[in-house]
Every structure is written in C-alpha cells, then in structure tokens.
Design an enzyme around this catalytic site. Structure first.
Site, mmCIF file in Angstrom:
data_model
loop_
_atom_site.group_PDB
_atom_site.id
_atom_site.type_symbol
_atom_site.label_atom_id
_atom_site.label_comp_id
_atom_site.label_asym_id
_atom_site.label_seq_id
_atom_site.Cartn_x
_atom_site.Cartn_y
_atom_site.Cartn_z
ATOM 1 N N SER A 36 -15.618 -39.193 -76.529
ATOM 2 C CA SER A 36 -16.905 -38.529 -76.740
ATOM 3 C C SER A 36 -16.793 -37.030 -76.985
ATOM 4 O O SER A 36 -17.733 -36.422 -77.477
ATOM 5 C CB SER A 36 -17.832 -38.781 -75.553
ATOM 6 N N LYS B 80 -18.985 -32.956 -70.839
ATOM 7 C CA LYS B 80 -19.871 -32.835 -72.009
ATOM 8 C C LYS B 80 -20.150 -31.356 -72.275
ATOM 9 O O LYS B 80 -19.795 -30.483 -71.492
ATOM 10 C CB LYS B 80 -21.215 -33.547 -71.775
#
Length: 183
Positions: A46, A87
């Site tokens: 990701s 993230k």
C-alpha cells in the site's frame, strides 16, 4: 592523617564512577532505542513506491509529543484490531476531505501533492465529503488503488491517539537504506 587519602578509598571511588558511567550509558541507549528505534515491518504494497512489503523502517515515538502530524507525514498508527499500519497523512483535523473525479479535495480545493502518486479510482467513504473531527486525520497509502486506508469503514478517520509515531528511516533492505522525509 592519610586516612582520607587511602588507596582503598580511591579505588572505591573509581569503581563507583565506573558503575555510574555504565548506568548512564545504558539508560541513554535504552532511551534512544525506545524513542527512535522502534522497528516496523511493512506488510503489503500500500505504500509503494516509497515502501515495499517486508521493508523495515524505524519509528520516531517522540515526533508528535510536542506537535501534531503534518500533511504528507508518513505515520504509524494502531488500528482497532491492534495491528500497526503505515500510511500518509492527507487530511488534518477540522478539514473536509472528498475524492471526486479521481482527485483529492481538501475543503473543496484540489490537493497539490508534491510528487503525486497518481489517480484514485476508488473513493470509498470519501465519495461524499468527510468532515474530520478536532483530533482526526485522514490517511491514505501511496499506492492508492491497493491500500486499505481512511476511505474504508474498517479504518475510517484515524484519531490522534491512534498515531504512534512518524516513520523516519528505512533500515532494510540495506541497499535501500535512507531517511524518509515528508513530501
């Protein structure tokens, strides 16, 4: 009298000084490892192209003790299921985030990313405007089409209390060792 200048007293003083030095060095080493050396192993893709699966990064636990995450910081947060995730901060407290026509809008304005990761084909929860609370952040993975992030209900807006620290260094693989900077 030479009682106070005895050789035994001098040796005892040297031993005590030596023990104090060792304790101070151990305490300093523990503090540095605790504060700046927490290892996080990246799971999944990701955060490509910045971080790949199985990369090992270091987290700075103290980065946000006297401040708050900034836009584009790469942070480590704890999910509801207690897993740690990495993230990028996109939306800040009090802002409204929306993903429309493959673009990120912050308070209705197009977000200008310094080196944008590209288009976003799935808006998820951000299809409609998402208003962030006073201690909430909107986080996205850099690989926007392959990231489980704030766009999805199982992650959602991330509270300040969930953010554990800031990623500051990739230590493995050795050939990719580098400082991690915000965009």
């Amino acid at each position: 009298m030479d009682f106070y200048r005895s050789e035994d007293n001098n040796k005892l003083r040297q031993i005590v000084n030596w023990i104090v030095d060792i304790v101070v060095v151990i305490a300093l080493a523990w503090f540095l490892v605790y504060a700046y050396g927490t290892q996080i192993v990246i799971a999944g893709h990701s955060m490509l192209p910045l971080l790949a699966s199985d990369d090992v990064v270091l987290m700075d636990r103290l980065a946000y003790d006297f401040g708050n995450p900034d836009r584009f910081d790469v942070v480590v947060f704890q999910r509801e299921d207690q897993k740690m995730n990495v993230k990028r901060v996109i939306g800040l407290p009090g802002e409204t985030v929306q993903i429309k026509n493959d673009e990120i809008l912050i308070d209705g304005e197009k977000l200008k990313e310094p080196s944008g990761p590209g288009r976003i084909s799935l808006a998820g929860l951000a299809e409609k405007p998402v208003k962030l609370g006073s201690d909430e952040y909107f986080l996205l993975g850099d690989n926007r089409d392959s990231s489980e992030d704030s766009r999805f209900a199982n992650i959602g807006n991330v509270s300040r209390g969930q953010i554990q620290g800031k990623v500051w260094f990739r230590m493995m693989p050795f050939i990719k060792m580098e400082l991690i900077r915000s965009k």
